[in-house]
Scaffold this motif. Structure first.
Motif, mmCIF file in Angstrom:
data_model
loop_
_atom_site.group_PDB
_atom_site.id
_atom_site.type_symbol
_atom_site.label_atom_id
_atom_site.label_comp_id
_atom_site.label_asym_id
_atom_site.label_seq_id
_atom_site.Cartn_x
_atom_site.Cartn_y
_atom_site.Cartn_z
ATOM 1 N N ARG A 44 -1.196 -0.283 7.060
ATOM 2 C CA ARG A 44 -0.286 0.729 6.531
ATOM 3 C C ARG A 44 0.777 1.095 7.583
ATOM 4 O O ARG A 44 1.950 1.284 7.255
ATOM 5 C CB ARG A 44 -1.070 1.954 6.090
ATOM 6 N N GLN A 60 9.213 -0.998 6.663
ATOM 7 C CA GLN A 60 10.104 -0.345 5.703
ATOM 8 C C GLN A 60 11.149 0.495 6.416
ATOM 9 O O GLN A 60 12.294 0.599 5.980
ATOM 10 C CB GLN A 60 9.288 0.503 4.731
ATOM 11 N N SER A 90 13.029 -2.048 3.087
ATOM 12 C CA SER A 90 12.341 -2.648 1.939
ATOM 13 C C SER A 90 10.860 -2.727 2.237
ATOM 14 O O SER A 90 10.439 -2.708 3.401
ATOM 15 C CB SER A 90 12.878 -4.056 1.652
ATOM 16 N N ARG A 91 10.093 -2.809 1.150
ATOM 17 C CA ARG A 91 8.644 -2.868 1.308
ATOM 18 C C ARG A 91 8.245 -4.237 1.861
ATOM 19 O O ARG A 91 8.870 -5.245 1.623
ATOM 20 C CB ARG A 91 7.965 -2.621 -0.027
ATOM 21 N N ASP A 126 6.194 -7.632 2.168
ATOM 22 C CA ASP A 126 5.525 -8.519 1.200
ATOM 23 C C ASP A 126 4.257 -9.099 1.826
ATOM 24 O O ASP A 126 3.953 -8.909 3.002
ATOM 25 C CB ASP A 126 6.484 -9.626 0.760
ATOM 26 N N SER A 127 3.531 -9.888 0.985
ATOM 27 C CA SER A 127 2.229 -10.418 1.433
ATOM 28 C C SER A 127 2.394 -11.429 2.552
ATOM 29 O O SER A 127 1.595 -11.459 3.501
ATOM 30 C CB SER A 127 1.493 -11.065 0.256
ATOM 31 N N ASP A 171 -3.324 -10.544 0.515
ATOM 32 C CA ASP A 171 -3.042 -10.069 -0.842
ATOM 33 C C ASP A 171 -3.873 -8.818 -1.165
ATOM 34 O O ASP A 171 -3.384 -7.873 -1.823
ATOM 35 C CB ASP A 171 -3.331 -11.189 -1.847
ATOM 36 N N ALA A 198 -2.314 -5.889 0.637
ATOM 37 C CA ALA A 198 -1.066 -5.482 -0.011
ATOM 38 C C ALA A 198 -1.345 -4.736 -1.284
ATOM 39 O O ALA A 198 -0.628 -3.786 -1.646
ATOM 40 C CB ALA A 198 -0.198 -6.717 -0.273
ATOM 41 N N ALA A 199 -2.418 -5.142 -2.014
ATOM 42 C CA ALA A 199 -2.755 -4.409 -3.240
ATOM 43 C C ALA A 199 -3.208 -2.967 -2.946
ATOM 44 O O ALA A 199 -2.988 -2.057 -3.744
ATOM 45 C CB ALA A 199 -3.838 -5.208 -4.001
ATOM 46 N N GLN A 200 -3.868 -2.739 -1.822
ATOM 47 C CA GLN A 200 -4.323 -1.418 -1.485
ATOM 48 C C GLN A 200 -3.180 -0.546 -0.920
ATOM 49 O O GLN A 200 -3.290 0.698 -0.948
ATOM 50 C CB GLN A 200 -5.467 -1.476 -0.464
ATOM 51 N N LEU A 201 -2.127 -1.166 -0.425
ATOM 52 C CA LEU A 201 -1.026 -0.384 0.118
ATOM 53 C C LEU A 201 -0.100 0.155 -0.965
ATOM 54 O O LEU A 201 0.692 1.072 -0.702
ATOM 55 C CB LEU A 201 -0.206 -1.247 1.111
ATOM 56 N N THR A 202 -0.182 -0.422 -2.162
ATOM 57 C CA THR A 202 0.708 0.051 -3.231
ATOM 58 C C THR A 202 0.227 1.375 -3.788
ATOM 59 O O THR A 202 -0.974 1.678 -3.772
ATOM 60 C CB THR A 202 0.748 -1.014 -4.330
#
Length: 220
Positions: free
Chosen positions: A182, A189, A194-195, A197-198, A213, A216-220
């Motif tokens: 994080r 950023q 920008s955010r 990416d993986s 991946d 990255a899914a948990q950071l959204t």
């Protein structure tokens, strides 16, 4: 049982003509300076060349070689018969007659050699070879012919269906790694606007793609 000998007019005529021609050739050779046994050898040479050329014509058919030497021997025999009939003075033969008689042995030897050793029509045309018979093809009855699609269908029916592969479970990500990720994402950023990416996250953290991946899914 005795066989009666019947005179043949054609044979008698051939013997008489051959004897006269033989004598004329002998007299011409003797007049040209060939004495003794040499005078007797000339008519034998001329007649043998004539017979050899005629036999070649009869056995192998017309050819330039056989016709050439047949005419040469015929001219020699006919010329001797005519010359001894009083057209030439045999007591004083001309020089060309002596030259021709002296050169005849070499000419006759050449003609006899060519007639004896030149290839015949049989040697030149051995014949067309007979082609070998093709291998017999076995007859197949329509009823006994195998069906082209029977075996694949049966194999498809007998083959059991493969079970569906279970989806690969998502990797477990430690909480400390998520917290560190994080911070990396916030810093990215802030700098780029920008955010993250993986792929970039995987490169920054040094983790495999599936784990990147999952993070990255948990950071959204």
């Amino acid at each position: 049982m005795t066989r009666s000998i019947r005179p043949d007019a054609v044979l008698v005529q051939a013997v008489i003509a051959g004897a006269l021609s033989f004598a004329h050739l002998h007299d011409l050779a003797a007049a040209a300076g060939q004495t003794g046994w040499k005078a007797w050898a000339y008519p034998i040479s001329v007649d043998l060349l004539l017979v050899a050329a005629w036999r070649r014509l009869r056995s192998d058919g017309p050819s330039r070689l056989a016709w050439c030497w047949f005419l040469i021997a015929l001219v020699a025999s006919l010329g001797a018969n005519v010359a001894t009939a009083g057209f030439l003075d045999l007591q004083h033969p001309p020089a060309w007659l002596r030259f021709g008689v002296a050169g005849w042995p070499a000419l006759a030897f050449l003609g006899g050699t060519l007639l004896a050793h030149s290839p015949t029509a049989t040697d030149r045309d051995p014949g067309t070879p007979v082609p070998a018979a093709p291998d017999p093809v076995p007859d197949i009855e329509p009823d006994s012919a195998p069906e082209p699609h029977a075996a694949p269908l049966a194999a498809a029916e007998d083959t059991p269906a493969l079970p569906a592969a279970d989806p690969e479970p998502a990797p477990q990500v430690p909480a400390a790694l998520v917290a560190h990720a994080r911070k990396v994402a916030d810093d990215h950023q802030t700098r780029t606007g920008s955010r993250i990416d993986s792929d970039t996250l995987r490169a920054r953290l040094g983790v495999p793609a599936p784990m990147a991946d999952a993070i990255a899914a948990q950071l959204t």
